[in-house]
Motif scaffolding. Structure first.
Motif, short mmCIF file in Angstrom:
data_model
loop_
_atom_site.label_atom_id
_atom_site.label_comp_id
_atom_site.label_asym_id
_atom_site.label_seq_id
_atom_site.Cartn_x
_atom_site.Cartn_y
_atom_site.Cartn_z
N VAL A 57 -40.24 -42.21 28.74
CA VAL A 57 -39.47 -41.03 28.38
C VAL A 57 -38.04 -41.49 28.19
O VAL A 57 -37.58 -42.45 28.85
N GLY A 58 -37.32 -40.87 27.26
CA GLY A 58 -35.95 -41.28 27.01
C GLY A 58 -35.16 -40.18 26.34
O GLY A 58 -35.69 -39.10 26.03
N VAL A 59 -33.90 -40.47 26.12
CA VAL A 59 -32.99 -39.52 25.50
C VAL A 59 -32.56 -40.05 24.14
O VAL A 59 -32.23 -41.24 24.01
N VAL A 60 -32.59 -39.20 23.14
CA VAL A 60 -32.19 -39.61 21.80
C VAL A 60 -30.71 -40.00 21.80
O VAL A 60 -29.85 -39.22 22.20
N GLU A 61 -30.45 -41.23 21.37
CA GLU A 61 -29.09 -41.75 21.33
C GLU A 61 -28.48 -41.62 19.94
O GLU A 61 -27.30 -41.32 19.78
N GLU A 62 -29.31 -41.84 18.93
CA GLU A 62 -28.82 -41.84 17.54
C GLU A 62 -29.99 -41.49 16.62
O GLU A 62 -31.14 -41.85 16.90
N VAL A 63 -29.71 -40.79 15.54
CA VAL A 63 -30.75 -40.46 14.56
C VAL A 63 -30.30 -40.89 13.16
O VAL A 63 -29.11 -40.91 12.85
N GLY A 64 -31.29 -41.26 12.32
CA GLY A 64 -30.99 -41.63 10.95
C GLY A 64 -30.66 -40.40 10.10
O GLY A 64 -30.91 -39.25 10.50
N GLN A 65 -30.15 -40.65 8.92
CA GLN A 65 -29.71 -39.55 8.05
C GLN A 65 -30.86 -38.63 7.64
O GLN A 65 -30.64 -37.45 7.35
N GLY A 66 -32.07 -39.17 7.60
CA GLY A 66 -33.20 -38.36 7.15
C GLY A 66 -33.92 -37.61 8.26
O GLY A 66 -34.95 -36.95 8.01
N ILE A 67 -33.41 -37.68 9.48
CA ILE A 67 -34.09 -37.06 10.63
C ILE A 67 -33.73 -35.57 10.71
O ILE A 67 -32.56 -35.19 10.61
N THR A 68 -34.75 -34.73 10.90
CA THR A 68 -34.55 -33.28 10.96
C THR A 68 -35.03 -32.64 12.26
O THR A 68 -34.59 -31.56 12.62
N LYS A 69 -35.96 -33.30 13.00
CA LYS A 69 -36.58 -32.66 14.16
C LYS A 69 -35.83 -32.91 15.46
O LYS A 69 -35.95 -32.12 16.40
N PHE A 70 -35.09 -34.01 15.54
CA PHE A 70 -34.44 -34.37 16.79
C PHE A 70 -32.96 -34.63 16.58
O PHE A 70 -32.52 -34.95 15.47
N ARG A 71 -32.21 -34.49 17.68
CA ARG A 71 -30.77 -34.77 17.64
C ARG A 71 -30.37 -35.47 18.93
O ARG A 71 -31.10 -35.40 19.94
N PRO A 72 -29.22 -36.13 18.97
CA PRO A 72 -28.80 -36.82 20.19
C PRO A 72 -28.80 -35.88 21.39
O PRO A 72 -28.37 -34.73 21.31
N GLY A 73 -29.32 -36.40 22.50
CA GLY A 73 -29.41 -35.62 23.73
C GLY A 73 -30.78 -35.06 24.00
O GLY A 73 -31.09 -34.68 25.14
N ASP A 74 -31.65 -35.00 22.98
CA ASP A 74 -33.01 -34.51 23.19
C ASP A 74 -33.80 -35.50 24.04
O ASP A 74 -33.68 -36.73 23.88
N ARG A 75 -34.64 -34.99 24.93
CA ARG A 75 -35.49 -35.85 25.76
C ARG A 75 -36.87 -35.91 25.12
O ARG A 75 -37.49 -34.87 24.85
N VAL A 76 -37.40 -37.12 24.93
CA VAL A 76 -38.62 -37.29 24.14
C VAL A 76 -39.57 -38.29 24.80
O VAL A 76 -39.16 -39.14 25.59
N ILE A 77 -40.85 -38.16 24.43
CA ILE A 77 -41.87 -39.16 24.74
C ILE A 77 -42.47 -39.62 23.43
O ILE A 77 -42.40 -38.91 22.42
N ALA A 78 -43.03 -40.82 23.41
CA ALA A 78 -43.57 -41.39 22.17
C ALA A 78 -45.07 -41.56 22.26
O ALA A 78 -45.61 -41.90 23.32
N SER A 79 -45.75 -41.34 21.15
CA SER A 79 -47.20 -41.49 21.09
C SER A 79 -47.60 -42.95 21.29
O SER A 79 -46.92 -43.87 20.82
N PHE A 80 -48.71 -43.17 21.99
CA PHE A 80 -49.25 -44.52 22.22
C PHE A 80 -49.52 -45.22 20.88
O PHE A 80 -49.16 -46.38 20.69
N PHE A 81 -50.18 -44.52 19.97
CA PHE A 81 -50.44 -45.05 18.62
C PHE A 81 -49.40 -44.47 17.66
O PHE A 81 -49.43 -43.29 17.34
N GLU A 82 -48.50 -45.31 17.19
CA GLU A 82 -47.40 -44.84 16.35
C GLU A 82 -47.86 -44.22 15.03
O GLU A 82 -47.24 -43.30 14.52
#
Length: 338
Positions: A66-91
């Motif tokens: 689990v982690g906190v979003v630090e930076e997002v690319g220009q094309g990112i729409t769903k997340f922003r810095p500060g959001d807490r997220v988990i990542a799927s086992f299979f990308e």
């Protein structure tokens, strides 16, 4: 940033704490500052080279974080810095049935894992972490919890009239017990430890069996269900326990085959009984991002809390591996990264 690398397949001693540059964030990437990670049995196999040609060295191990979003690319729409997220086992497995391509990118195996201070993820592989969970609890969800969810809810279709049998007290088995209970099902839980059996009972197991004292526990499980048999076995032992699982399962019931923790000879399997009782054996390999979202919603709605046994500091990652290898844990072993 600090990260742990597996330099070779020499085991836990092959883990090295190294300095790496913080990964660059592309236009459709999300840079996440990792706050906690958890271990799975699969990670012990990985440090011993158990995934063969699918893993390349050096490799950052572990899949669950689990982690906190630090930076997002220009094309990112769903997340922003500060959001807490988990990542799927299979990308790459976003949804639908698995394919070779969808299963080709497994964190901490065929691609770099999460035992590091930062990691870049594709936006499509991330899911918002449940707000009511601590970092170690949220970090336990992507592999063990999702595997149990797919076994119990997706493939098992378990409901209030059903009986589920779980084996042992590893992460998958405890999650399976929890998911079965908030589906309204009864649970028969096994362990070789009377102390752990008491804990399973406290978690809601309807009945418990010490498989050391009762080697033919499949027969006993049938007796516990008035000779009907259980609707689903969450099978984590493999060949070494499968015969008793077959014996425990009702006519038309299912066995979710997940692990290979126990030994045994495949030639001794009761295959005729599977045929005569029209049982179904379903292999379960974690799940997709869509599955992860559904499970997270269920966890949030039911305010379910994963069982975390112990939390190690980042500097003591090797101790965390050794502790898990000892088998003394009840629930998840976590490492705090932040």
């Amino acid at each position: 940033m600090k990260a742990y690398e597996l330099q070779d397949a020499s085991g836990i001693s092959g883990l090295r704490l190294v300095d790496r540059p913080v990964p660059a964030c592309g236009p459709y990437d999300v840079l996440v500052r990792i706050r906690a990670v958890t271990l799975n049995y699969r990670d012990l196999l990985t440090v011993k080279g158990g995934y063969g040609s699918r893993q390349k060295f050096p490799l950052v191990p572990l899949s669950d974080s689990v982690g906190v979003v630090e930076e997002v690319g220009q094309g990112i729409t769903k997340f922003r810095p500060g959001d807490r997220v988990i990542a799927s086992f299979f990308e790459s497995w976003l949804g639908g049935d698995p394919t070779a391509e969808k299963l080709s990118r497994a964190l901490g195996g065929s691609v770099e894992g999460v035992l590091a201070e930062y990691r870049v993820f594709a936006e499509s592989s991330l899911v918002a972490a449940p707000m009511h969970l601590s970092d170690p609890e949220a970090a336990s969800l992507p592999c063990a919890a999702l595997t149990a969810w797919c076994a119990v809810a997706k493939f098992g279709g378990i409901g209030p009239a059903d009986v589920v049998l779980t084996q042992g007290t590893g992460g998958v088995s405890l999650f399976a017990l929890q998911f079965a209970k908030f589906s309204g099902a009864q649970v028969i839980a096994t362990s070789s430890s009377e102390e752990k059996l008491a804990k399973l009972k406290a978690m809601g197991a309807t009945q418990t069996v010490n498989y050391k004292k009762v080697p033919e526990w499949g027969k006993l499980a049938r007796e516990m269900t008035n000779a009907r048999g259980v609707d689903l076995v969450v099978e984590v032992g493999g060949v070494g326990t499968l015969n008793e699982s077959i014996r425990a399962t009702r006519i038309g019931g299912a066995i979710a085959l997940i692990g290979v923790l126990a030994g045994g000879a495949a030639s001794e399997l009761r295959l005729p009984l599977i045929v005569m009782q029209q049982q179904r054996i379903q292999g379960v390999t974690v799940g997709s991002v869509d599955d992860l979202r559904r499970m997270v919603a269920a966890v949030s709605n039911n305010k379910m809390r994963p069982v975390v046994d112990r939390i190690f500091p980042f500097e003591a990652a090797k101790e965390a591996f050794n502790y898990m290898a000892s088998g003394k844990h009840f629930g998840k072993v976590a490492i705090s990264v932040g």
